[in-house]
Design a protein around this motif. Structure first.
Motif, PDB file in Angstrom:
ATOM      1  N   ALA A   1      38.777  45.671  47.742  1.00 23.83           N
ATOM      2  CA  ALA A   1      38.064  44.707  46.904  1.00 23.83           C
ATOM      3  C   ALA A   1      37.337  45.414  45.765  1.00 23.83           C
ATOM      4  O   ALA A   1      37.202  44.859  44.661  1.00 23.83           O
ATOM      5  N   ALA A   2      36.905  46.652  46.015  1.00 24.25           N
ATOM      6  CA  ALA A   2      36.209  47.407  44.972  1.00 24.25           C
ATOM      7  C   ALA A   2      37.155  47.706  43.806  1.00 24.25           C
ATOM      8  O   ALA A   2      36.774  47.586  42.632  1.00 24.25           O
TER       9      ALA A   2
ATOM     10  N   THR B   1      44.372  39.279  39.059  1.00 22.97           N
ATOM     11  CA  THR B   1      44.408  38.407  40.231  1.00 22.97           C
ATOM     12  C   THR B   1      45.669  37.553  40.222  1.00 22.97           C
ATOM     13  O   THR B   1      46.311  37.354  41.259  1.00 22.97           O
TER      14      THR B   1
ATOM     15  N   ARG C   1      39.562  43.994  37.406  1.00 19.79           N
ATOM     16  CA  ARG C   1      39.233  42.760  36.684  1.00 19.79           C
ATOM     17  C   ARG C   1      38.357  43.050  35.478  1.00 19.79           C
ATOM     18  O   ARG C   1      38.433  42.356  34.463  1.00 19.79           O
ATOM     19  N   ARG C   2      37.525  44.087  35.566  1.00 20.42           N
ATOM     20  CA  ARG C   2      36.700  44.462  34.421  1.00 20.42           C
ATOM     21  C   ARG C   2      37.576  44.975  33.262  1.00 20.42           C
ATOM     22  O   ARG C   2      37.238  44.796  32.102  1.00 20.42           O
TER      23      ARG C   2
ATOM     24  N   HIS D   1      39.823  45.982  43.069  1.00 20.09           N
ATOM     25  CA  HIS D   1      40.089  44.681  42.453  1.00 20.09           C
ATOM     26  C   HIS D   1      38.979  44.324  41.462  1.00 20.09           C
ATOM     27  O   HIS D   1      39.230  43.869  40.335  1.00 20.09           O
ATOM     28  N   TRP D   2      37.742  44.550  41.857  1.00 25.68           N
ATOM     29  CA  TRP D   2      36.597  44.262  40.988  1.00 25.68           C
ATOM     30  C   TRP D   2      36.679  45.094  39.710  1.00 25.68           C
ATOM     31  O   TRP D   2      36.485  44.588  38.602  1.00 25.68           O
TER      32      TRP D   2
END
Length: 245
Positions: free
Chosen positions: A25-26, A40, A32-33, A28-29
């Protein structure tokens, strides 16, 4: 951005960053930045691959940001492709804007007939002596043995039914087939809408099985370069090595 630059980035992400972080998830975060919500949508796109409609497939590719200037191929791959072309007629399947065909024309002025194929050719640049055809690689609208050399670069990794696509490339090629795919590993959060991943040259050889006697398969700067002579024409005027790297 040049292909050589993205291959360097891929080296860091695929060979240095461990899978436990790439799928986290890190990551992914962070992605996304850099890439926005498109990262996603790409993950969901791969998860739903067997159930996508033609409209969903086409829409994602229309909206996907173009990463490379012109062609997805590195200079080394372009030089190798141009060197290995045989005959007077070529077809670039998955031609995009036609940038690769233009590079080939500059390197091989002896080639008189060029055709580019993609499922969307609206943005292909109109160039003299280059004909564009809108079609899907899985069902090419050409007779058997229509072109001396058939080229397909950075396409097979995008296709769910890639074996059917490879069979079509072989069907319309009279003398030689050239295929380039990225050498890469699969992760949940990837920056490309790829369905198929080939981390080694022998991984791709399984995809094109059975290969004819005269073929070569090797790594060129994190891209897998595959070239085969069609059996009915063995050997061509520029015979390939009987090997797989």
């Amino acid at each position: 951005m040049r292909r050589e630059t993205t291959n360097l980035i891929r080296f860091v992400l695929e060979d240095i960053v461990p899978p436990i972080l790439r799928d986290s998830a890190a990551f992914h975060w962070l992605a996304r930045r850099v890439w926005g919500e498109h990262i996603t949508r790409l993950a969901a796109f791969r998860e739903r691959a067997p159930f996508l409609t033609d409209e969903e497939y086409e829409m994602l590719y229309r909206e996907h940001p173009r990463v490379h200037d012109g062609t997805d191929n590195s200079d080394a791959c372009i030089d190798r492709i141009a060197s290995d072309i045989v005959g007077d007629s070529i077809c670039d399947v998955g031609c995009g804007t036609g940038a690769l065909l233009q590079r080939i024309r500059a390197l091989r002025p002896d080639i008189t007939a060029m055709t580019g194929v993609d499922f969307v050719v609206d943005d292909a640049e109109a160039i003299e002596n280059i004909k564009y055809v809108a079609a899907r690689i899985e069902d090419l609208p050409f007779e058997d043995n229509s072109f001396d050399t058939v080229i397909c670069t950075h396409v097979i990794e995008h296709l769910l039914d890639y074996r059917r696509a490879i069979a079509e490339l072989r069907r319309v090629a009279r003398k030689r087939v050239i295929i380039v795919v990225p050498r890469e590993r699969e992760y949940r959060y990837s920056f490309n809408p790829h369905f198929n991943f080939f981390p080694y040259t022998h991984s791709f050889l399984r995809a094109v099985h059975p290969s004819p006697r005269f073929h070569t398969c090797e790594d060129i700067g994190r891209d897998i370069y595959y070239c085969e002579d069609r059996p009915a024409e063995e050997p061509t005027e520029k015979p390939l090595k009987d090997q797989a790297a």
